[in-house]
Motif scaffolding. Sequence first.
Motif, mmCIF file in Angstrom:
data_model
loop_
_atom_site.group_PDB
_atom_site.id
_atom_site.type_symbol
_atom_site.label_atom_id
_atom_site.label_comp_id
_atom_site.label_asym_id
_atom_site.label_seq_id
_atom_site.Cartn_x
_atom_site.Cartn_y
_atom_site.Cartn_z
ATOM 1 N N UNK A 86 0.829 -1.200 0.000
ATOM 2 C CA UNK A 86 0.000 0.000 0.000
ATOM 3 C C UNK A 86 0.865 1.253 0.000
ATOM 4 N N UNK A 87 1.935 1.205 0.771
ATOM 5 C CA UNK A 87 2.811 2.379 0.818
ATOM 6 C C UNK A 87 3.470 2.628 -0.533
ATOM 7 N N UNK A 93 1.428 6.765 -6.751
ATOM 8 C CA UNK A 93 0.328 7.671 -7.080
ATOM 9 C C UNK A 93 0.703 9.119 -6.785
ATOM 10 N N UNK A 94 1.523 9.314 -5.759
ATOM 11 C CA UNK A 94 1.925 10.671 -5.423
ATOM 12 C C UNK A 94 2.727 11.275 -6.577
ATOM 13 N N UNK A 95 3.696 10.508 -7.083
ATOM 14 C CA UNK A 95 4.481 11.056 -8.184
ATOM 15 C C UNK A 95 3.612 11.199 -9.426
ATOM 16 N N UNK A 96 2.715 10.232 -9.611
ATOM 17 C CA UNK A 96 1.826 10.345 -10.771
ATOM 18 C C UNK A 96 0.988 11.602 -10.681
ATOM 19 N N UNK A 97 0.500 11.887 -9.482
ATOM 20 C CA UNK A 97 -0.316 13.091 -9.310
ATOM 21 C C UNK A 97 0.492 14.332 -9.657
ATOM 22 N N UNK B 89 -8.041 7.401 -5.444
ATOM 23 C CA UNK B 89 -7.305 6.176 -5.133
ATOM 24 C C UNK B 89 -6.355 6.407 -3.960
ATOM 25 N N UNK B 90 -5.756 7.570 -3.923
ATOM 26 C CA UNK B 90 -4.855 7.880 -2.809
ATOM 27 C C UNK B 90 -5.620 7.927 -1.492
ATOM 28 N N UNK B 94 -4.968 5.612 1.660
ATOM 29 C CA UNK B 94 -4.625 6.209 2.948
ATOM 30 C C UNK B 94 -5.447 5.554 4.046
ATOM 31 N N UNK B 95 -6.747 5.446 3.817
ATOM 32 C CA UNK B 95 -7.576 4.816 4.846
ATOM 33 C C UNK B 95 -7.221 3.342 4.988
ATOM 34 N N UNK B 96 -6.924 2.708 3.853
ATOM 35 C CA UNK B 96 -6.545 1.299 3.928
ATOM 36 C C UNK B 96 -5.290 1.131 4.764
ATOM 37 N N UNK B 97 -4.338 2.037 4.573
ATOM 38 C CA UNK B 97 -3.108 1.961 5.349
ATOM 39 C C UNK B 97 -3.404 2.081 6.841
#
Lengths: 243, 243
Positions: A86-87, A93-97, B89-90, B94-97
């Motif tokens: 998940x991390x 996703x952060x870099x994609x964003x 998705x992020x 985040x909640x999943x984490x």
Amino acid sequence: MYSIGQLSKKTGVTVRTLDHYDEIGLIKPSSKTDGGHRLYNEDDVMRLERVLALKFMGFKLEQIKNILKDSTSTWLESIQEQLEMVKREQERLKTLEQALLGISCSIEYEGEVNWSIIFSTIQLFQQDPEDVLQQYKSYLSEDEMEKIMDMNAQMSKEDMREWMEIISDIKANLEIDPASEKAQQLAERWMNLAENIFGNDEELLGDMWDALQNLKEGIVFYPMDKDVIEFIERVYMAKEEVK
Amino acid sequence: MYSIGQLSKKTGVTVRTLDHYDEIGLIKPSSKTDGGHRLYNEDDVMRLERVLALKFMGFKLEQIKNILKDSTSTWLESIQEQLEMVKREQERLKTLEQALLGISCSIEYEGEVNWSIIFSTIQLFQQDPEDVLQQYKSYLSEDEMEKIMDMNAQMSKEDMREWMEIISDIKANLEIDPASEKAQQLAERWMNLAENIFGNDEELLGDMWDALQNLKEGIVFYPMDKDVIEFIERVYMAKEEVK
DNA sequence: ATTGAATCGCACGTTACGTGTTGTTTTATA
DNA sequence: TATAAAACAACACGTAACGTGCGATTCAAT
């Protein structure tokens, strides 16, 4: 005892899904009618609830089967693996964003799709951030690089927008007189924003500027390229001359 | 002109992938040899690069086909849709984490898999955070709820770990004398951590405590349940009596 | 007993290719 | 130029977790 339809209503999962779980041997009904219709008891319901819980956690059905099979299963290990996954996904996703944000702004302010900016942006984000900063190694200290990486990651949408705005403004005015009022204003806006982002750290800004000047090739900060850097240089030189 | 193998080497995509792109009409070679082998020219290469860029951005092949088809395409719209998707998705991750972290800690400190905690945790994270806080509506102000949501989201792994640790410690000692030294220590540790997390905001902490006492059912803060709250209550009452 | 609803079992579709096979074309070497 | 080796085309099946039918039973209510 529940029929498959009743179980479906009770738990909210579709009949087809229960069908599927039966097919792959994940949840087999504990009994059947003479005619062959599936009957689920409370234990089956519990198993289903556990399956749904594990599915929510992101496990694959095959993994779930294994986890539920051996009770000695390495639960902690499985969950921590999931956590790591998940991390990693969040990082991606952060870099994609960031990349999408950059591209979105570039289209918005340039008014058209600029493939070379898109390619550069993507290239920038495809390699890991460590490597990108390697180029700056000779100009920046370890400390400074870390700071920059933090900033980069925390750059908000608004910052990005402002950044794109000023840079596309500059790009639209590359040819104006460096000594003109407008040029001075543009350079000043750039400086203000840079200071804002780099948090008044004069030394960092200075070193960064050195790096930018010497590494004119390629895009270093999203859409800021050689042309922009040279423009700002010219403006500052013009300013010096006036003095 | 490149053969399919040469193009594959040049760009790093597999032959099978190029094969696939040909099959679905995404990238058709501009010419062929007499024998039927595919030949790609520079335009094809460019198209491939664009496809790869769009793929990096997260578009599906079908979408890419459409985007590249009509140049009047609503680029900005597409990219911003992607951005929204990435953000959603992020949020999910985040909640999943958080959920996984909570479950991981619960297993670590309880030493076994506690399904009811898992179910509660998941239930907590499956509904959106707004709804969860609705329960507290009568005890907390808008402002306070917002603060809590922020904290919740920013709770670090370390905080969570400490939180789990103290709570499982308390759970292991639910039956000890509320006036005992140990009980006092436990309650104090809980208070310190709570203050730490709630940032010395006495009023918020007080209101939160009221809410917790009145909403004993269900799990409100991850693994903290009715028993824990009642334990702390008892300890405080014992303390009052001593005075 | 009849009928309408529920269910079964089967099969194909989805996404972006990976993997493997067979037959043909191209390329390199003798 | 003949032949061997490499590359290629074309096709098919597999993946993950079901959705979406479909005709053939079976169940539940009348």
